[in-house]
Design an enzyme around this catalytic site. Sequence first.
Site, PDB file in Angstrom:
ATOM      1  N   HIS A  96       1.083  -1.370  -0.020  1.00 25.28           N
ATOM      2  CA  HIS A  96      -0.019  -0.001  -0.048  1.00 25.28           C
ATOM      3  C   HIS A  96       0.996   1.220  -0.032  1.00 25.28           C
ATOM      4  O   HIS A  96       0.821   2.389   0.944  1.00 25.28           O
ATOM      5  CB  HIS A  96      -0.906  -0.030   1.314  1.00 25.28           C
ATOM      6  CG  HIS A  96      -1.901  -1.399   1.350  1.00 25.28           C
ATOM      7  ND1 HIS A  96      -2.967  -1.371   0.398  1.00 25.28           N
ATOM      8  CD2 HIS A  96      -1.628  -2.182   1.855  1.00 25.28           C
ATOM      9  CE1 HIS A  96      -3.616  -2.447   0.741  1.00 25.28           C
ATOM     10  NE2 HIS A  96      -2.857  -3.151   1.690  1.00 25.28           N
ATOM     11  N   ASP A 198     -22.572   2.605  -5.342  1.00 28.67           N
ATOM     12  CA  ASP A 198     -21.355   2.593  -6.073  1.00 28.67           C
ATOM     13  C   ASP A 198     -21.626   3.324  -7.594  1.00 28.67           C
ATOM     14  O   ASP A 198     -22.662   3.633  -7.661  1.00 28.67           O
ATOM     15  CB  ASP A 198     -21.017   0.811  -6.357  1.00 28.67           C
ATOM     16  CG  ASP A 198     -19.496   0.848  -7.020  1.00 28.67           C
ATOM     17  OD1 ASP A 198     -18.897   0.131  -6.053  1.00 28.67           O
ATOM     18  OD2 ASP A 198     -19.366   1.412  -8.079  1.00 28.67           O
ATOM     19  N   SER A 220     -23.766   6.115  -6.555  1.00 27.44           N
ATOM     20  CA  SER A 220     -22.910   6.941  -5.415  1.00 27.44           C
ATOM     21  C   SER A 220     -22.557   8.294  -5.996  1.00 27.44           C
ATOM     22  O   SER A 220     -21.962   8.437  -7.183  1.00 27.44           O
ATOM     23  CB  SER A 220     -21.673   6.061  -5.268  1.00 27.44           C
ATOM     24  OG  SER A 220     -20.939   6.889  -4.088  1.00 27.44           O
ATOM     25  N   VAL A 239     -14.098   1.635  -0.374  1.00 27.60           N
ATOM     26  CA  VAL A 239     -13.880   2.071  -1.946  1.00 27.60           C
ATOM     27  C   VAL A 239     -12.345   1.931  -2.054  1.00 27.60           C
ATOM     28  O   VAL A 239     -11.404   1.934  -1.374  1.00 27.60           O
ATOM     29  CB  VAL A 239     -14.113   3.493  -1.982  1.00 27.60           C
ATOM     30  CG1 VAL A 239     -13.684   4.138  -3.528  1.00 27.60           C
ATOM     31  CG2 VAL A 239     -15.660   3.827  -1.862  1.00 27.60           C
ATOM     32  N   LEU A 240     -11.963   1.028  -3.281  1.00 32.17           N
ATOM     33  CA  LEU A 240     -10.519   0.646  -3.693  1.00 32.17           C
ATOM     34  C   LEU A 240     -10.365   1.283  -4.949  1.00 32.17           C
ATOM     35  O   LEU A 240     -11.160   0.974  -5.830  1.00 32.17           O
ATOM     36  CB  LEU A 240     -10.397  -0.626  -3.613  1.00 32.17           C
ATOM     37  CG  LEU A 240      -8.899  -1.019  -4.034  1.00 32.17           C
ATOM     38  CD1 LEU A 240      -7.824  -0.594  -2.901  1.00 32.17           C
ATOM     39  CD2 LEU A 240      -8.783  -2.519  -4.224  1.00 32.17           C
ATOM     40  N   ALA A 268     -10.755   0.997   3.924  1.00 27.10           N
ATOM     41  CA  ALA A 268      -9.633   1.627   2.783  1.00 27.10           C
ATOM     42  C   ALA A 268      -8.618   2.237   3.604  1.00 27.10           C
ATOM     43  O   ALA A 268      -7.795   2.806   3.032  1.00 27.10           O
ATOM     44  CB  ALA A 268     -10.535   2.363   1.897  1.00 27.10           C
ATOM     45  N   ASP A 270      -5.936   1.315   4.768  1.00 21.30           N
ATOM     46  CA  ASP A 270      -4.683   0.951   4.239  1.00 21.30           C
ATOM     47  C   ASP A 270      -4.076   1.822   2.978  1.00 21.30           C
ATOM     48  O   ASP A 270      -2.917   2.040   2.820  1.00 21.30           O
ATOM     49  CB  ASP A 270      -4.614  -0.619   3.815  1.00 21.30           C
ATOM     50  CG  ASP A 270      -4.082  -1.549   4.953  1.00 21.30           C
ATOM     51  OD1 ASP A 270      -3.315  -1.041   5.986  1.00 21.30           O
ATOM     52  OD2 ASP A 270      -4.463  -2.616   5.009  1.00 21.30           O
ATOM     53  N   ARG A 279      -7.859   8.239  10.479  1.00 20.80           N
ATOM     54  CA  ARG A 279      -6.320   7.822  10.870  1.00 20.80           C
ATOM     55  C   ARG A 279      -6.223   6.418  11.261  1.00 20.80           C
ATOM     56  O   ARG A 279      -7.052   5.849  11.928  1.00 20.80           O
ATOM     57  CB  ARG A 279      -5.959   8.913  11.892  1.00 20.80           C
ATOM     58  CG  ARG A 279      -6.687   8.800  13.189  1.00 20.80           C
ATOM     59  CD  ARG A 279      -6.034   9.731  14.233  1.00 20.80           C
ATOM     60  NE  ARG A 279      -6.646   9.710  15.532  1.00 20.80           N
ATOM     61  CZ  ARG A 279      -6.653   8.777  16.554  1.00 20.80           C
ATOM     62  NH1 ARG A 279      -6.072   7.703  16.256  1.00 20.80           N
ATOM     63  NH2 ARG A 279      -7.504   8.981  17.577  1.00 20.80           N
ATOM     64  N   VAL A 298      -8.849   0.231  11.972  1.00 18.75           N
ATOM     65  CA  VAL A 298      -7.907  -0.505  12.118  1.00 18.75           C
ATOM     66  C   VAL A 298      -7.339  -0.981  10.833  1.00 18.75           C
ATOM     67  O   VAL A 298      -7.681  -1.577   9.741  1.00 18.75           O
ATOM     68  CB  VAL A 298      -8.119  -1.933  12.950  1.00 18.75           C
ATOM     69  CG1 VAL A 298      -7.123  -2.854  12.922  1.00 18.75           C
ATOM     70  CG2 VAL A 298      -8.725  -1.588  14.301  1.00 18.75           C
ATOM     71  N   ASN A 300      -5.076  -3.365   9.983  1.00 20.67           N
ATOM     72  CA  ASN A 300      -4.849  -4.907   9.817  1.00 20.67           C
ATOM     73  C   ASN A 300      -5.884  -5.584  10.221  1.00 20.67           C
ATOM     74  O   ASN A 300      -5.830  -6.403  11.047  1.00 20.67           O
ATOM     75  CB  ASN A 300      -3.610  -5.201  10.156  1.00 20.67           C
ATOM     76  CG  ASN A 300      -3.274  -5.069  11.893  1.00 20.67           C
ATOM     77  OD1 ASN A 300      -3.837  -4.075  12.274  1.00 20.67           O
ATOM     78  ND2 ASN A 300      -2.603  -5.977  12.368  1.00 20.67           N
TER      79      ASN A 300
END
Length: 366
Positions: A96, A198, A220, A239-240, A268, A270, A279, A298, A300
């Site tokens: 990432h 989306d 979206s 969203v990626l 998202a 990462d 954050r 989080v 991970n």
Amino acid sequence: MKIGIPKEIKNNENRVGMTPAGVLELTKRGHEVYVQSTAGEGSGFDDEDYYVAGAKILPTIDRVYDQAQMIVKVKEPIQQEYELIKEDQVVFTFFHFASDKRLTEAMMKTKSVCIAYETVEDKDGTLPLLTPMSEVAGRMAIQQGAKYLEKPVKGKGLLLGGVPGVRPGKVLVIGAGTVGIQAAKMAAGLGAQVTILDVNMNKLRYVNDVMPSHVVTEFSNEYNIRKHIKTSDLIIGGVLITGAKAPKLITRDMLKEMQPGAVIVDVAVDQGGCFETTRPTTHEDPAYIIDDVVHYCVANMPGAVPHTSTVALTNVTLPYVLKLADEGWEKACRDDDSLMKGVNIVKGRVVCEPILEAFGWKEAMA
């Protein structure tokens, strides 16, 4: 080839880069595998399991990096590992880079070859190495979101599925990719009212076809997002954009339109997160509150269910690890377009366009 499996040292990261079953497939082909002692314990695999599979067990992370030509792990190296990575060493993991300039510059300095799980891409546009972790994270997003709606953790005090005579919670899922579909499936299974947004109409048509009637789809855009956040109890950000930073779809000012005690889960994170107030947090300290809205970010998330995650990840990474080990990274990537897209940094040079764009380096190199 000599392959190293170090112990993950990121906060509360209990996954490991490979299962004993994966190690056995490598050693059967004549490769040497070095596993750091206790690396698999968090996922339910002890040193003896790896030893029986043919691995050599080494006592420290330094020894593993020193011996290996290729490192196979789960999460991006953290600062303590930067100095351990050698020139020309192949590092195969989640990176990432686009959301972490410091990591990018550190890996460039090592002059290693960085191949990122998250940008390995099939011809049909799917991300085979990211998919299983997205499936885990999407399902976990609802579990954790439901938990943080509870009053003791400053949520609204709402049971997501409701009970007879009491309405269920309203869930807004932004993004109808793997994360979004898995989140919607879990939320619908609990009985929540689900809306999924989306910009891809084909994805929305698919959701309409496979989901129950209490999962509804909408296009979206900012208007629809602002409309739904006012009444949503739980919002999932899924969203990626492959290899790039996630767009900020919920801004700081929008939080004031949300109900106190509502929960947002940014899967998202990462890639920089799709909420402006995101954050990264850890399993040790997973949530924080801004404008009375609970944020769970989080980085991970699948690390909390390491046995499931490690097995699922090895299932998809192993064929690529075998190819890299058998053929060497250059031939393997030349012969496999999907794997070639995973190559992000080569001996100090960024070769992945979204990373260059994220840091404004593309223009500088033009």
